[in-house]
Design a protein around this motif. Structure first.
Motif, PDB file in Angstrom:
ATOM      1  N   MET A   1     -12.611  -4.883   6.479  1.00 44.00           N
ATOM      2  CA  MET A   1     -11.821  -4.954   5.249  1.00 44.00           C
ATOM      3  C   MET A   1     -12.249  -3.866   4.262  1.00 44.00           C
ATOM      4  SD  MET A   1      -9.525  -7.335   5.374  1.00 44.00           S
ATOM      5  CE  MET A   1      -9.164  -7.644   3.641  1.00 44.00           C
ATOM      6  N   ILE A   2     -11.282  -3.355   3.532  1.00 45.33           N
ATOM      7  CA  ILE A   2     -11.573  -2.332   2.545  1.00 45.33           C
ATOM      8  C   ILE A   2     -12.302  -2.954   1.356  1.00 45.33           C
ATOM      9  CG2 ILE A   2     -10.584  -0.626   0.974  1.00 45.33           C
ATOM     10  CD1 ILE A   2     -10.342   0.063   3.950  1.00 45.33           C
ATOM     11  N   GLU A   3     -13.392  -2.298   0.939  1.00 49.33           N
ATOM     12  CA  GLU A   3     -14.178  -2.781  -0.199  1.00 49.33           C
ATOM     13  C   GLU A   3     -14.129  -1.818  -1.377  1.00 49.33           C
ATOM     14  OE1 GLU A   3     -18.114  -3.420   1.233  1.00 49.33           O
ATOM     15  OE2 GLU A   3     -17.506  -4.931   2.716  1.00 49.33           O
ATOM     16  N   HIS A   4     -13.819  -0.556  -1.113  1.00 51.75           N
ATOM     17  CA  HIS A   4     -13.825   0.456  -2.169  1.00 51.75           C
ATOM     18  C   HIS A   4     -12.503   1.214  -2.131  1.00 51.75           C
ATOM     19  CE1 HIS A   4     -18.151  -0.285  -2.376  1.00 51.75           C
ATOM     20  NE2 HIS A   4     -18.178  -0.135  -1.060  1.00 51.75           N
ATOM     21  N   TRP A   5     -11.834   1.274  -3.287  1.00 51.47           N
ATOM     22  CA  TRP A   5     -10.537   1.944  -3.387  1.00 51.47           C
ATOM     23  C   TRP A   5     -10.660   3.141  -4.319  1.00 51.47           C
ATOM     24  CZ3 TRP A   5      -6.398   0.514  -0.439  1.00 51.47           C
ATOM     25  CH2 TRP A   5      -6.458  -0.746   0.182  1.00 51.47           C
ATOM     26  N   GLY A 105       7.794  -1.644  -2.977  1.00 55.79           N
ATOM     27  CA  GLY A 105       7.340  -2.933  -2.482  1.00 55.79           C
ATOM     28  C   GLY A 105       6.146  -3.447  -3.260  1.00 55.79           C
ATOM     29  N   PHE A 106       5.859  -4.719  -3.045  1.00 55.27           N
ATOM     30  CA  PHE A 106       4.751  -5.392  -3.719  1.00 55.27           C
ATOM     31  C   PHE A 106       3.596  -5.586  -2.747  1.00 55.27           C
ATOM     32  CE2 PHE A 106       8.367  -6.470  -6.326  1.00 55.27           C
ATOM     33  CZ  PHE A 106       7.861  -6.334  -7.601  1.00 55.27           C
ATOM     34  N   TYR A 107       2.387  -5.334  -3.261  1.00 54.79           N
ATOM     35  CA  TYR A 107       1.176  -5.454  -2.469  1.00 54.79           C
ATOM     36  C   TYR A 107       0.093  -6.118  -3.315  1.00 54.79           C
ATOM     37  CZ  TYR A 107       3.524  -2.061   0.550  1.00 54.79           C
ATOM     38  OH  TYR A 107       4.418  -1.431   1.367  1.00 54.79           O
ATOM     39  N   GLU A 108      -0.999  -6.437  -2.660  1.00 54.72           N
ATOM     40  CA  GLU A 108      -2.190  -6.906  -3.375  1.00 54.72           C
ATOM     41  C   GLU A 108      -3.340  -5.986  -2.990  1.00 54.72           C
ATOM     42  OE1 GLU A 108      -5.267 -10.621  -3.268  1.00 54.72           O
ATOM     43  OE2 GLU A 108      -3.131 -11.140  -3.318  1.00 54.72           O
ATOM     44  N   ILE A 109      -3.823  -5.211  -3.969  1.00 51.34           N
ATOM     45  CA  ILE A 109      -4.881  -4.243  -3.721  1.00 51.34           C
ATOM     46  C   ILE A 109      -6.098  -4.632  -4.535  1.00 51.34           C
ATOM     47  CG2 ILE A 109      -5.557  -1.822  -3.954  1.00 51.34           C
ATOM     48  CD1 ILE A 109      -2.625  -1.076  -3.509  1.00 51.34           C
ATOM     49  N   ASP A 110      -7.171  -4.956  -3.850  1.00 45.10           N
ATOM     50  CA  ASP A 110      -8.412  -5.378  -4.516  1.00 45.10           C
ATOM     51  C   ASP A 110      -8.151  -6.510  -5.501  1.00 45.10           C
ATOM     52  OD1 ASP A 110     -11.117  -5.205  -4.561  1.00 45.10           O
ATOM     53  OD2 ASP A 110     -11.240  -3.429  -5.818  1.00 45.10           O
TER      54      ASP A 110
END
Length: 263
Positions: A1-5, A105-110
């Motif tokens: 999973m991504i932890e740093h954006w 579109g809709f997303y959930e980022i961090d």
């Protein structure tokens, strides 16, 4: 999973800016359009994507700009669910490190409710056409897409907006190309975004397209070459809301400078 954006702006196939980043595991870089990976639609694109994935240990999430084809028009693209952003992205099997957001579109980022808006008008449209370079007729969102996005966003609370271009009132007019007759520029997207931003609540808006790194307005930032952690950007605006101050070294648009001087 991504932890740093991380956030950056238009690359146009020039990825050397990533050389000096710490190779932190589980890091993703969001590019705010004109990445340059789906431009020639031939072996050059393939080689560029392969080099990007081989050279840098990151995942890349791409907003679509106006100097690239829609991912849906690129052969071998597949629309898949991505747990890192809680939404559908386009991906090619040969290049799993590169993901393309849908055109809207809709997303959930961090943990942030995020609206992504791709596309813009190319002011170099006729220059490219006259020289046989690629120009993509569907570079802007269609009326159907704009209507669907408007209705989906209406009345919502959105933490983060990631786009290529910006609402008309936020356009950095001081950066417009000199000598270009602005009456020839199609501002359909920018006028629509002006209306769109009035029908939902938002906290942070980040965009590219105009090739500068600076703060345009409170909670609005333009990105080009700079690369910055998303959490740092959020903290900056939390501090601003509490104190009304920004760090002295941050570049400001002329409009933002006047606002800060008046406070």
């Amino acid at each position: 999973m991504i932890e740093h954006w991380l956030i950056t702006g238009d690359c146009h196939r020039m990825f050397s800016r990533f050389k000096h980043l710490d190779k932190t595991p589980n890091t993703a870089i969001i590019i705010l359009g004109d990445v340059g990976l789906n431009y020639t639609l031939d072996q050059n694109d393939y080689d560029t994507k392969r080099a990007l994935c081989n050279q840098y240990p990151y995942d890349f999430y791409c907003v679509r700009g106006n100097h690239e084809a829609r991912p849906s028009d690129v052969p071998n693209m597949e629309l898949v669910y991505d747990e890192n952003v809680k939404g559908l992205v386009w991906i090619e099997e040969d290049f799993p490190c590169i993901k393309y957001f849908q055109d809207w579109g809709f997303y959930e980022i961090d943990g942030l409710t995020t609206l992504v808006i791709g596309g813009a008008y190319s002011v170099d449209k006729y220059w490219r056409i006259s020289r046989g370079a690629k120009w993509f007729e569907n570079e802007q969102l269609s009326q159907t897409e704009r209507d669907a996005c408007y209705m989906s966003a209406y009345g919502r609370q959105i933490d983060l907006v990631l786009a290529h271009t910006c609402p008309l009132s936020l356009q950095p007019t001081d950066l417009f190309l000199r000598g270009l007759d602005q009456s020839t520029v199609d501002n359909t997207m920018e006028r629509w975004m002006e209306d769109l931003f009035k029908v939902f609540n938002w906290k942070l808006f980040l965009f590219g397209h105009y090739h500068a790194d600076r703060i345009e307005w409170p909670h609005v930032e333009q990105f080009y070459m700079e690369i910055e952690p998303l959490m740092d950007i959020l903290e900056r605006w939390k501090k601003y809301d509490e104190t009304g101050k920004l760090d002295w070294w941050l570049p400001l648009s002329p409009k933002m400078k006047r606002l800060m001087e008046s406070e």
